[in-house]
Design a protein around this motif. Structure first.
Motif, mmCIF file in Angstrom:
data_model
loop_
_atom_site.group_PDB
_atom_site.id
_atom_site.type_symbol
_atom_site.label_atom_id
_atom_site.label_comp_id
_atom_site.label_asym_id
_atom_site.label_seq_id
_atom_site.Cartn_x
_atom_site.Cartn_y
_atom_site.Cartn_z
ATOM 1 N N TYR A 144 0.832 -1.207 0.000
ATOM 2 C CA TYR A 144 0.000 0.000 0.000
ATOM 3 C C TYR A 144 0.865 1.254 0.000
ATOM 4 O O TYR A 144 0.654 2.187 -0.788
ATOM 5 C CB TYR A 144 -0.929 -0.022 1.217
ATOM 6 N N LEU A 145 1.857 1.288 0.871
ATOM 7 C CA LEU A 145 2.747 2.448 0.953
ATOM 8 C C LEU A 145 3.565 2.614 -0.318
ATOM 9 O O LEU A 145 3.784 3.736 -0.791
ATOM 10 C CB LEU A 145 3.680 2.305 2.156
ATOM 11 N N PHE A 146 4.030 1.495 -0.870
ATOM 12 C CA PHE A 146 4.825 1.566 -2.089
ATOM 13 C C PHE A 146 4.020 2.197 -3.227
ATOM 14 O O PHE A 146 4.492 3.099 -3.924
ATOM 15 C CB PHE A 146 5.306 0.177 -2.494
ATOM 16 N N PHE A 147 2.796 1.743 -3.419
ATOM 17 C CA PHE A 147 1.991 2.264 -4.521
ATOM 18 C C PHE A 147 1.512 3.687 -4.248
ATOM 19 O O PHE A 147 1.328 4.469 -5.182
ATOM 20 C CB PHE A 147 0.818 1.333 -4.810
ATOM 21 N N LEU A 148 1.347 4.029 -2.979
ATOM 22 C CA LEU A 148 1.015 5.406 -2.648
ATOM 23 C C LEU A 148 2.172 6.329 -3.006
ATOM 24 O O LEU A 148 1.979 7.411 -3.568
ATOM 25 C CB LEU A 148 0.694 5.518 -1.154
ATOM 26 N N GLY A 149 3.389 5.896 -2.703
ATOM 27 C CA GLY A 149 4.563 6.682 -3.075
ATOM 28 C C GLY A 149 4.771 6.730 -4.570
ATOM 29 O O GLY A 149 5.137 7.775 -5.124
ATOM 30 N N LEU A 150 4.519 5.607 -5.249
ATOM 31 C CA LEU A 150 4.654 5.570 -6.707
ATOM 32 C C LEU A 150 3.648 6.513 -7.369
ATOM 33 O O LEU A 150 3.967 7.186 -8.356
ATOM 34 C CB LEU A 150 4.445 4.143 -7.204
ATOM 35 N N TYR A 151 2.465 6.560 -6.807
ATOM 36 C CA TYR A 151 1.431 7.472 -7.295
ATOM 37 C C TYR A 151 1.911 8.919 -7.247
ATOM 38 O O TYR A 151 1.722 9.703 -8.182
ATOM 39 C CB TYR A 151 0.159 7.250 -6.464
ATOM 40 N N ARG A 152 2.595 9.282 -6.162
ATOM 41 C CA ARG A 152 3.119 10.647 -6.051
ATOM 42 C C ARG A 152 4.275 10.862 -7.022
ATOM 43 O O ARG A 152 4.403 11.934 -7.628
ATOM 44 C CB ARG A 152 3.583 10.916 -4.623
ATOM 45 N N ALA A 153 5.133 9.862 -7.182
ATOM 46 C CA ALA A 153 6.258 9.994 -8.108
ATOM 47 C C ALA A 153 5.763 10.177 -9.542
ATOM 48 O O ALA A 153 6.334 10.953 -10.320
ATOM 49 C CB ALA A 153 7.167 8.771 -8.004
#
Length: 210
Positions: A144-153
């Protein structure tokens, strides 16, 4: 992708007929994200863009508040409040002050929109702090955190494209997005290098607690 990250977490919560709550979930970060969407989407009452736009904003709000309810309602008995101890005032006070000082227009809706942008850039800090305190989190939490960060990137990539093709540049959004992505960098590194744990039970292990 932002909605997908919320759905990933919610799917885990809704399909858990019994406690416990997935390890490493910060209720305080979820509260901040709910506040982000609330203050950003107040234009629902003043500015109609399209049915799709309106529906997606409502879905974002519902997902955010349902997640908060699940954490503090359905799973309140197993929620790890002892480690979810980040002081929210340390984020809210400076973000509120900055929203009044740095904005595009000194109007209530514009200040609240600016507040949502600034707050989103730091809303993940209670979550990262909680993981650093416990030194562990379930695989679903870290995904969840990884994809949340990827979304921001990916937002950063979108801004670069818009600047090149439309000469569009939103300084507040870009700077806030860069700040948020920086916060994720350490987590990204650990996710890639330490993210394959035995039986999928945890991530980070002792890497943060050392």
């Amino acid at each position: 992708m932002g909605l997908d990250t919320l759905h990933t977490l919610q799917l885990r919560l809704w399909t858990s007929s019994c406690p416990p709550l997935p390890t490493g979930i910060s209720g305080k970060s979820q509260i901040l994200f709910a506040l982000v969407f609330t203050t950003r989407y107040l234009d629902l009452f003043t500015n109609f863009i399209s049915i799709y736009n309106t529906v997606m904003k409502v879905v974002f709000l519902l997902c955010a508040y349902i997640t908060v309810y699940m954490i503090y309602g359905k799973f309140r008995k197993t929620f790890d409040s002892e480690n979810d101890t980040f002081r929210l005032e340390f984020l809210l006070v400076p973000v509120i002050g900055l929203s009044f000082l740095e904005n595009y227009s000194f109007t209530p809706l514009e200040i609240l929109w600016t507040f949502s942008i600034y707050l989103e850039s730091v809303a993940v800090l209670p979550q990262l702090f909680m993981i650093s305190q416990t030194g562990e989190a379930e695989t679903i939490t870290t995904h969840y955190l990884f994809f949340l960060g990827l979304y921001r990137a990916l937002y950063l990539a979108n801004w670069i494209r818009r600047y090149q093709t439309e000469n569009f540049y939103d300084q507040i959004a870009v700077v806030s997005g860069v700040v948020q992505t920086i916060f994720y960098c350490d987590f990204f590194y650990l996710y890639v290098t330490k993210g394959r744990c035995q039986n999928g039970a945890g991530l980070l292990g002792a890497t943060h607690s050392a």
